[in-house]
Design an enzyme around this catalytic site. Structure first.
Site, PDB file in Angstrom:
ATOM      1  N   LEU A  47       0.958  -1.178  -0.065  1.00 18.46           N
ATOM      2  CA  LEU A  47       0.018  -0.059  -0.067  1.00 18.46           C
ATOM      3  C   LEU A  47       0.829   1.376   0.194  1.00 18.46           C
ATOM      4  O   LEU A  47       1.665   1.377   0.920  1.00 18.46           O
ATOM      5  CB  LEU A  47      -0.964   0.173   1.366  1.00 18.46           C
ATOM      6  N   TRP A  85       1.757  10.403  -8.424  1.00 24.65           N
ATOM      7  CA  TRP A  85       1.450   9.945  -9.826  1.00 24.65           C
ATOM      8  C   TRP A  85       1.826   8.761 -10.163  1.00 24.65           C
ATOM      9  O   TRP A  85       1.852   8.313 -11.308  1.00 24.65           O
ATOM     10  CB  TRP A  85       2.013  10.980 -10.904  1.00 24.65           C
ATOM     11  N   THR A  99      -4.864   8.355  -2.920  1.00 29.94           N
ATOM     12  CA  THR A  99      -4.663   9.845  -3.040  1.00 29.94           C
ATOM     13  C   THR A  99      -5.984  10.385  -3.140  1.00 29.94           C
ATOM     14  O   THR A  99      -6.994   9.913  -3.204  1.00 29.94           O
ATOM     15  CB  THR A  99      -4.005  10.090  -4.431  1.00 29.94           C
ATOM     16  N   SER A 155      -5.971  13.381  -4.816  1.00 23.60           N
ATOM     17  CA  SER A 155      -5.698  14.431  -5.805  1.00 23.60           C
ATOM     18  C   SER A 155      -6.455  13.428  -7.039  1.00 23.60           C
ATOM     19  O   SER A 155      -6.208  12.414  -7.545  1.00 23.60           O
ATOM     20  CB  SER A 155      -4.214  14.451  -6.138  1.00 23.60           C
ATOM     21  N   GLU A 212      -6.412  14.587 -10.197  1.00 23.61           N
ATOM     22  CA  GLU A 212      -5.423  14.372 -11.298  1.00 23.61           C
ATOM     23  C   GLU A 212      -4.551  13.337 -11.311  1.00 23.61           C
ATOM     24  O   GLU A 212      -4.289  12.920 -12.165  1.00 23.61           O
ATOM     25  CB  GLU A 212      -4.631  15.922 -11.357  1.00 23.61           C
ATOM     26  N   GLN A 213      -4.174  13.303 -10.028  1.00 24.95           N
ATOM     27  CA  GLN A 213      -3.127  11.769  -9.917  1.00 24.95           C
ATOM     28  C   GLN A 213      -3.705  10.678 -10.056  1.00 24.95           C
ATOM     29  O   GLN A 213      -3.408   9.658 -10.742  1.00 24.95           O
ATOM     30  CB  GLN A 213      -2.390  12.114  -8.574  1.00 24.95           C
ATOM     31  N   CYS A 250      12.729  26.802  -0.286  1.00 24.77           N
ATOM     32  CA  CYS A 250      12.898  25.538   0.510  1.00 24.77           C
ATOM     33  C   CYS A 250      14.177  24.844   0.104  1.00 24.77           C
ATOM     34  O   CYS A 250      14.806  24.179   0.921  1.00 24.77           O
ATOM     35  CB  CYS A 250      11.817  24.529  -0.404  1.00 24.77           C
TER      36      CYS A 250
END
Length: 387
Positions: free
Chosen positions: A171, A177, A196, A198, A200-201, A357
């Site tokens: 898992l 993606w 997810t 998302s 889109e993903q 970052c």
């Protein structure tokens, strides 16, 4: 004059490199090293209200840069790195970081937060990520590795730590993606599932599953981690716990504990801080709503409180700095396309985010760590890892 004095108090301890500040009234003042050439230039096109600086300097100055109220000449990453390294600079001074947004992490709010960042469009991420569409820290076996090779290295580095055997189940919580679950199924011969929030993903992975006829070995669900039902031989989670919120970390690791088979292994990979948990108001406001970076001791506490044992801990801080530098270079190469698609404010916002970052990892302000976890009394795996 009073406003100028506040700015002076803000900047005076914040630079070691020679930095020239041009204020809104065209007056110029230099900070940091008094010798040599100017390394950085900061130009104020407008005055930023002092009350905004006193509430949160990071938020106020970040917004000002996005809106072109401030211009920066010189390498932004290097400038922010210099500020992070000053013990009394405004990034560390409690007088300049009072305000933090109130947050909640209900299932509905978590879905909204993930959508606002990861569903900006696959075409946006395809412009500057590598071909694997991996949006997390890479693993550079050598500094000369390409970004794509380093991301492939990272997936194998994680899967090899798990001591996976063919035919087992895996898992991936927050599967991005899909590179990890696809690699696990095709190269490690396991049955892999990703979850997810998302859309889109989710759609991207579904398309690959159909194109490559992987329906028997790979699956993906659009779901919250708190709704899991099955148990798995192995669990991975990469760049996920930063999104669950401080109040939900205990439940997050309880989910890992509940859904990991008795002799299974879990590899949890995420951004953390060795100095303790923290938030950044500007990033929370504009990039990662609901984000929280936990401290190492905080995470280890939640791990042990949920009857899990920590077998291995590895920092990849410098790998993430290099990953972000690759992303920044790629992002700059497609700058005109991003501006055409999203606007200049958006481009400046993401450019600042990526470079800030990178500087934060470079300065050890934040870290990224992999935690290998098992249930107590799991004596079935090898005594040592070879990766």
């Amino acid at each position: 004059m009073l406003d100028k004095e506040v700015y002076n108090q803000l900047f005076k301890p914040s630079f070691s490199q020679k930095t020239q500040v041009t204020f809104w009234d065209d007056s110029v003042k230099e900070y940091g090293n008094s010798e040599g050439d100017v390394v950085f230039k900061i130009i104020f096109n407008e005055k930023i209200p002092v009350k905004d600086l006193l509430n949160n300097a990071s938020l106020a100055l970040g917004e000002a840069y996005m809106e072109k109220k401030i211009e920066i000449e010189g390498n932004i990453q290097a400038l922010i790195y210099d500020i992070y390294n000053q013990a009394n600079g405004f990034f560390h001074n409690s007088n300049f970081k009072k305000w933090m947004p109130k947050e909640k992490h209900t299932k509905k709010q978590s879905a909204h937060d993930i959508h606002s960042h990861y569903d900006l469009g696959n075409d946006f991420y395809e412009m500057w990520l590598d071909r694997t569409l991996t949006y997390s820290c890479a693993y550079f076996e050598t500094p000369e590795d390409t970004l794509e090779q380093a991301q492939i290295n990272k997936v194998h580095h994680i899967l090899d730590k798990l001591f996976i055997q063919p035919g087992e189940t895996l898992l991936d919580i927050g599967c991005g993606w899909g590179t990890l679950i696809l690699t696990a199924a095709k190269e490690y011969k396991v049955k892999a599932k990703g979850i997810t929030l998302s859309e889109e993903q989710y759609q991207h992975i579904q398309e690959i599953i159909k194109e490559e006829h992987l329906e028997e070995t790979v699956s993906v669900e659009l779901m919250d981690y708190r709704d899991l039902k099955e148990t798995f031989d192995h669990i991975t989670s990469v760049g996920m716990f930063e999104h669950v919120g401080a109040e939900n970390l205990q439940e997050y690791f309880k989910v890992v504990e509940n859904h990991l088979a008795p002799n299974g292994t879990a590899l949890i990979h995420g951004i953390t801080r060795q100095q303790g948990g923290a938030k950044n108001a500007w990033i929370n406001q504009y990039i990662f709503p609901g984000g929280y970076i936990p401290g190492v001791t905080e995470l280890v506490g939640h791990i042990t409180e949920n009857n899990l044992q920590l077998l291995d801990l590895e920092s990849l801080r410098r790998d993430y700095q290099l990953t972000l530098e690759h992303w920044t270079e790629n992002f700059h190469q497609v700058g005109e396309a991003v501006i055409a698609q999203k606007g200049e404010d958006f481009y400046r916002m993401w450019d600042l985010y990526l470079q800030a970052c990178a500087a934060s990892f470079q300065a050890s302000n934040i870290d990224v760590i992999q935690y290998l976890l098992v249930h107590p009394n799991n004596n079935t795996i090898p005594m040592h890892r070879n990766v």
